[in-house]
Design a protein around this motif. Sequence first.
Motif, PDB file in Angstrom:
ATOM      1  N   ASP A  61      40.312  32.500  59.847  1.00  0.00           N
ATOM      2  CA  ASP A  61      38.856  32.704  59.815  1.00  0.00           C
ATOM      3  C   ASP A  61      38.127  31.354  59.833  1.00  0.00           C
ATOM      4  O   ASP A  61      38.662  30.342  59.377  1.00  0.00           O
ATOM      5  CB  ASP A  61      38.430  33.446  58.529  1.00  0.00           C
ATOM      6  CG  ASP A  61      38.729  34.949  58.593  1.00  0.00           C
ATOM      7  OD1 ASP A  61      39.200  35.408  59.647  1.00  0.00           O
ATOM      8  OD2 ASP A  61      38.497  35.637  57.574  1.00  0.00           O
ATOM      9  N   THR A  62      36.900  31.384  60.351  1.00  0.00           N
ATOM     10  CA  THR A  62      36.047  30.184  60.282  1.00  0.00           C
ATOM     11  C   THR A  62      34.775  30.570  59.543  1.00  0.00           C
ATOM     12  O   THR A  62      33.742  30.843  60.162  1.00  0.00           O
ATOM     13  CB  THR A  62      35.717  29.662  61.696  1.00  0.00           C
ATOM     14  OG1 THR A  62      35.206  30.762  62.455  1.00  0.00           O
ATOM     15  CG2 THR A  62      36.933  29.109  62.398  1.00  0.00           C
ATOM     16  N   SER A 101      36.159  25.740  52.599  1.00  0.00           N
ATOM     17  CA  SER A 101      35.666  26.106  53.937  1.00  0.00           C
ATOM     18  C   SER A 101      34.361  25.391  54.264  1.00  0.00           C
ATOM     19  O   SER A 101      33.948  25.328  55.412  1.00  0.00           O
ATOM     20  CB  SER A 101      35.482  27.624  54.045  1.00  0.00           C
ATOM     21  OG  SER A 101      34.399  28.059  53.241  1.00  0.00           O
ATOM     22  N   GLY A 105      36.910  23.664  58.423  1.00  0.00           N
ATOM     23  CA  GLY A 105      36.369  24.832  59.118  1.00  0.00           C
ATOM     24  C   GLY A 105      37.269  26.052  59.174  1.00  0.00           C
ATOM     25  O   GLY A 105      36.804  27.172  59.041  1.00  0.00           O
ATOM     26  N   VAL A 106      38.570  25.833  59.372  1.00  0.00           N
ATOM     27  CA  VAL A 106      39.476  26.969  59.596  1.00  0.00           C
ATOM     28  C   VAL A 106      40.278  27.250  58.332  1.00  0.00           C
ATOM     29  O   VAL A 106      40.859  26.330  57.750  1.00  0.00           O
ATOM     30  CB  VAL A 106      40.451  26.672  60.761  1.00  0.00           C
ATOM     31  CG1 VAL A 106      41.336  27.877  61.053  1.00  0.00           C
ATOM     32  CG2 VAL A 106      39.682  26.269  62.004  1.00  0.00           C
TER      33      VAL A 106
END
Lengths: 257, 90
Positions: A61-62, A101, A105-106
């Motif tokens: 997820d980002t 996060s 980012g990931v």
Amino acid sequence: MQQHTTSYGPPHSDRPPERHRLVRKLQSITDLTAEERQALLDLPMTVRSYARGEDIVREGDTPSECCLVLEGFACRYKLLPDGRRQIMAFHTPGDMPDLQSLHIGVMDHSVAAMMPTQAAFIPHTSMRDLTHAYPGLLHAFWRDTLIDAAIFREWLIGVGRRDGHERIAHLICEMLLRFRGVDLAPNDTFKMPVTQADIGDALGLSHVHVNRVLQDLRRDGLITWTNSVVSILDWEKLQKRALFDATYLHQVHEAAA
Amino acid sequence: MSPDLTLTPVRLGTDAADEDGQLVFAGDFLVAVLVRLAEGHEAVGHWFLEHGFGRLHVTVPPTFSDLQAAKHWIAGRLSGIPAGGSRLSP
């Protein structure tokens, strides 16, 4: 996967009452001013409910929001391709399991609910605005991530070098102090709804071994663990059995026992 | 080819109530130790891989409903064919 967005009704739809756990959590590891406390309470958040076993954030997820555990219990985990699972952390109300996060980012692992759990989602933009306006909170969150890393180090020592009794006793000691930190361990009793298989996946033990150790700890009068409720009966002996030294939690305020 | 497996009953000092064990031999080689789960476990009466050697050394040791199922899994591992139903080490 079902997912519910909980509405608390206007004008407090973004102000769930349990949001004070975040303040309590940060105050257990650092000092906050009245303005900083209020700014945390004023953060916009959207609340969602999760069933046991449901993912809150998934590997890959980002996210554009950080999640805060309001009520319940969560874990961070990673799966190997054949399904073997390693749980890397447990999270109490007040914790922000995917705070990283904001800068990474990931998601390189997943966060899941271990019981019916309410999580609040705070937009990254709001977190950035907050930390720009209140540098003290920037340091508080930084300190929180450093302590997070200290907890990982301690778990690594557990998996690598502690025997089964020490690992399980150590986990119970740690969770007592962390639940105390957010005022959720009255009379040294707290709710930890994990199965023996969950503990095994967290500590690198078989569920059979976990069961044997828990029977020993109960028989020796150190704990009771019934229907997900853990009570510490002999704190001194439990710490000794675990070779426990609380320094790595870096709690600065003695929480009410 | 399935290896020739034989079982030898043994008492195990697990420091728990689980003491009813079986040594598992493949020919002359001791390859595994199984233990019957005693009262106090969810799967009472099932057989747990207490220890496996070589290919049977797995990080998430399985539990079997009976010795036949255990032998089937062990034979599969020793033949290099993973038996279904268990999470195995590479």
